[in-house]
Design an enzyme around this catalytic site. Sequence first.
Site: not given
Length: 373
Positions: A104-105, A108, A157, A170
């Site tokens: 997973e990047d 949260d 964020f 990206r």
Amino acid sequence: MDDKLIKLHNKVFKPYLGESQILEAVDKMAAKIANDYKDEVPIFVGVLNGAFMFVSDFLKAYQHPCEVSFVRLSSYQGLTSTGIVETLLDVPENIEGRSVIILEDVIDTGRTLKKLVHLFSQTNVKEFKIASLFYKSEVYNGEYAIDYVGLEIPDTFIVGYGLDYNELGRNLREVYQLNQTHMINLVLFGKPGAGKGTQAGFLKEKYNLKHISTGDVFRYNIKNGTELGKLAQSYMDKGDLVPDEVTIDMLKDEVEKNPQAAGFIFDGFPRTAAQAEALDNFLESKGMQVDATIALEADDDVLVNRLLERGKDSGRPDDQDESKIRNRFDEYNQKTAPLRAYYEKQGKFHSVNGIGEITEITERLGEVIDVLS
Ligand code: AMP
């Protein structure tokens, strides 16, 4: 890495993690996982879209036999209580008896993770592990153990290195964070079932805000058997409002707990004139203010159906009985609807059509928020 600010859509971002810092974390993860799995051929499953760059660098660093595949999850087009993700690309085939390691990047709240665990729980894998390059420990709900973590980061964020802001960013080699210059405090207004919680989930990500849902805080307290929970339960079960003194104190506590927040989304608060005044006074005492109150509008009949649907899996007693739902609407009409005039007088009231695709509604809300100065 230089200190250049960048602009994506209408937002400015500042450098946060340099390329070498990221690659070092990726290398360490690869070394650790290799140590655990070098004697077999694990399958790494990247979570699209965000993890593509991480997966690529990870595999270059993982110098042992392995396979790679991908799953893809996306926003769910409809209203659910438990999550807002659906599968677009399903679990790979031939994974029976194999060790699967999810790449997973970022983790949260854990919402996407829940869906992933659910997907793989229906398979016969030998082992299922989770590796996340970035991990926001402050907001993670802690439901599942995360086996490998690259870098722990605060709840801000971020974009770059595969992660996007509305699809841009990206391709950046570094990670940037939002360069927030002023606070935004929003009140989400609307009847039960209007989609406040769902939309708050998106807006908090998009604008780097702290989401406070008074209903969720009460439910959390009920679940944990606290004094506050015991007090609130009888009111909530009937669909009545919890008394103002209790609710206002609780809200203040929640704000005080987050001194670093770049702004708040108040969801389900204020619901009475006394609460609205208390909120204004409290925020003013902290040099803050409500910037906008945005109402999500929808017809009662649509809302009743949505809530009854939600009640089927949420287990919320106040969502399962039409008379309790109607009672909540009555409470809203009598006590909450008059706040519209209160905020109109301050020039802060905005109305948004709450019917349509979830993403469309988020865009409508964005149009209001993006012009707030
Ligand atoms: P919600 O999840 O926002 O629909 O809230 C569920 C229930 O929690 C409400 O029906 C009330 O009983 C209680 N509640 C949530 N927010 C408030 C509030 N601001 N004032 C009073 N009661 C609240």
